[in-house]
Enzyme design. Structure first.
Site: not given
Length: 559
Positions: A531, A535
């Protein structure tokens, strides 16, 4: 002066022979301890053989390109002291043919006789022999000590198993280069040992390989030194009765159950390949007679034992109830490859904030295409296609629009390295644990070539023959549990990659399509992303692109 015979050691689990690649010494050269002698190559790596002693080279066995069996003579030295070979064995001329230099059977008998005549430690000349960890794999600077098979004070014979060590490639059995008494062991199981560091010290007859007094005192006389141990008696028994270790192969003859050449808990000598076969056959090697040097069990011994009807299982006490209460606990120390896997998994979860995205995919059309191609390919002799080559192709195509996902992230340096080539990791379950062999340049392969390469590298990982470069360098990984894939899972990213794709099992489900309930073949795709780099939106776009390609498989090879 004496003669010292250096034999090819066990250079890898399951390895019975190695190819001589290059000699770095010749007959007549004076060499020092740890000086490079030659390079040999197994199916795993190229290994440098270094000299265990200082002396003059009398013989070299094997030409470059020839195969040498593990345990066969490699180099014969003239050394100070008694050496480890019979003094009356005259050195062969340098031009002598290799076949005339050594015969296996007389060597076994000579070892057995020497074993019987070996004096007690107090009668030895006080020589101290230091055994250092050899180079057990190309590029390996250290190895993890997995298990000791001897203890301080034990009398060991040449080629007797000392310890198991593990590299990132395989578990290697270290055998003794000399006969003597163990006076010191260096290293605890689970600890890393540097190549070239001392791991065992012996008291041997003659000068040994280190002048002066032994670093560790010889053990006090005990029952182990006052009389030969069961291990010491074994070769002599084999030499005096060569037919005894081999049971008859006739169907009616049964192996005597009273075979007691080993004491309870004594580890029988056998190569890793023989141990693997014995496990597959359900045979306990404890009960199998060995006819090799020092009582080592060979494949022929195992075949003869099985042919005689032997099983090797201890007799059951019987009378137990399947509902009997169980008591106690078992503690298992996690070492070796399993510990490395645990450390890598913990590092990935600790360093990478995972985001997992799951999508269901209708693979009905894909399964129809796959069945069609397999029917055509069978007649043409092409490999059978499973779903992985199609998923691999879908990943390759989807990465064209999102190259960031085909990357390594060095979080310490703050650098993201994007790769143009797609080196696809295939998470594979092996007898030694989870490994990730690599299909290189997946972007340049058709489905048949991809299927062959997946099968090749996965097979190499499972049988332990995978090379270092075949187990590293992946840029994105597929992890599949096949028919055990379940409905959904949360795959852990293979650090330093930033994404991993995990297909689940294919199953028929009732779905609503065009206003009607129909039965379709459905598969969930579970994927995780770093992450910090990817995204949630980008992860969803990537998976949806794969979904569209697999639901319309003709588009996998368009554009």
């Amino acid at each position: 002066m004496g003669r010292y015979v250096f034999k090819l050691p066990d250079v890898g689990e399951g390895t019975a022979e190695a190819e001589v690649v290059k000699w770095h010494v010749k007959v007549g050269d004076r060499v020092e301890e740890d000086q490079l002698l030659c390079d040999v190559m197994t199916d795993k790596a190229t290994v440098e053989m270094t000299s265990p002693v200082a002396g003059v080279v009398l013989e070299t066995h094997g030409e470059p390109g020839q195969m040498a069996a593990v345990g066969s003579p490699l180099v014969v030295f003239e050394v100070e002291g008694a050496g480890n070979a019979a003094a009356e064995a005259a050195p062969a001329p340098a031009t002598a043919a290799p076949a005339a230099r050594a015969e296996p059977q007389p060597e076994v008998e000579m070892e057995a006789e020497a074993e019987v005549r070996t004096p007690e430690p107090d009668a030895m000349g006080g020589g101290n022999y230091v055994f250092k960890l050899p180079d057990v794999g190309e590029g390996t600077a250290e190895a993890e000590l997995v298990k000791w098979h001897v203890a301080k004070g034990d009398r060991v014979e040449e080629d007797q198993l000392l310890a198991d060590v593990m590299t990132d490639k395989a578990t290697v059995e270290l055998t003794s280069p000399v006969s003597g008494v163990v006076v010191a062991l260096h290293g605890e199981p689970g600890k890393a040992v540097a190549v070239g560091s001392v791991i065992v010290e012996f008291q041997v007859e003659g000068a040994g390989n280190r002048q002066g007094a032994a670093k560790a005192a010889a053990p006090a006389p005990s029952s182990k030194t006052e009389s030969p141990s069961p291990k010491a008696k074994q070769p002599a028994a084999a030499a005096s009765d060569p037919e005894a270790p081999r049971p008859p192969k006739s169907g009616g003859a049964a192996l005597p159950e009273a075979f007691t050449t080993r004491t309870a808990g004594q580890r029988p000598l056998a190569s890793p390949a023989v141990r693997t076969r014995a496990r597959e056959l359900g045979v306990e090697l404890q009960f199998v007679p060995g006819s090799g040097p020092a009582g080592r069990i060979t494949h022929q011994d195992l075949d003869a034992y099985v042919a005689s009807g032997g099983r090797g299982s201890a007799p059951s006490s019987g009378g137990g109830s399947m509902y009997a209460q169980a008591e106690g606990t078992t503690e298992v120390r996690i070492i070796g490859l399993r510990r490395k896997i645990a450390e890598k998994m913990a590092e990935s979860v600790r360093r990478i904030p995972h985001i997992t995205y799951v999508e269901e995919i209708d693979v009905t059309a894909l399964e129809e295409l796959r069945a069609h191609l397999n029917a055509q390919g069978k007649a043409a002799g092409k490999p059978k296609l499973n779903v992985l080559p199609f998923i691999a192709r879908a990943i390759v195509v989807a990465l064209r629009d999102q190259p960031t996902i085909n990357s390594w992230y060095d979080d310490e340096a703050g650098v993201l390295t994007q790769h143009n080539a797609v080196h696809l990791g295939i998470a594979a379950q092996t007898p030694n644990g989870l490994m990730v062999p690599v299909v290189r340049h997946a972007e340049a392969r058709d489905p048949y070539d991809t299927a062959l390469e997946i099968a090749r590298v996965s097979g190499a990982a499972k049988d332990g023959s995978a090379k270092r470069e075949e187990l590293s360098g992946s840029t994105i990984t597929i992890t599949s549990l096949g028919t055990l894939g379940g409905v959904v899972h949360t795959p852990i990213i293979n650090h330093p990659e930033v994404a991993i794709v995990g297909p689940n099992k294919i199953q028929e489900r009732v779905v609503l399509k065009d206003g009607q309930f129909v039965v379709r073949k459905m598969m969930n795709l579970s994927s995780s992303f770093d992450h910090r780099i990817v995204d949630g939106h980008d992860a969803a776009v990537f998976v949806q692109r794969i979904k569209g390609l697999l639901e319309h498989p003709a588009t996998l090879w368009m554009g």
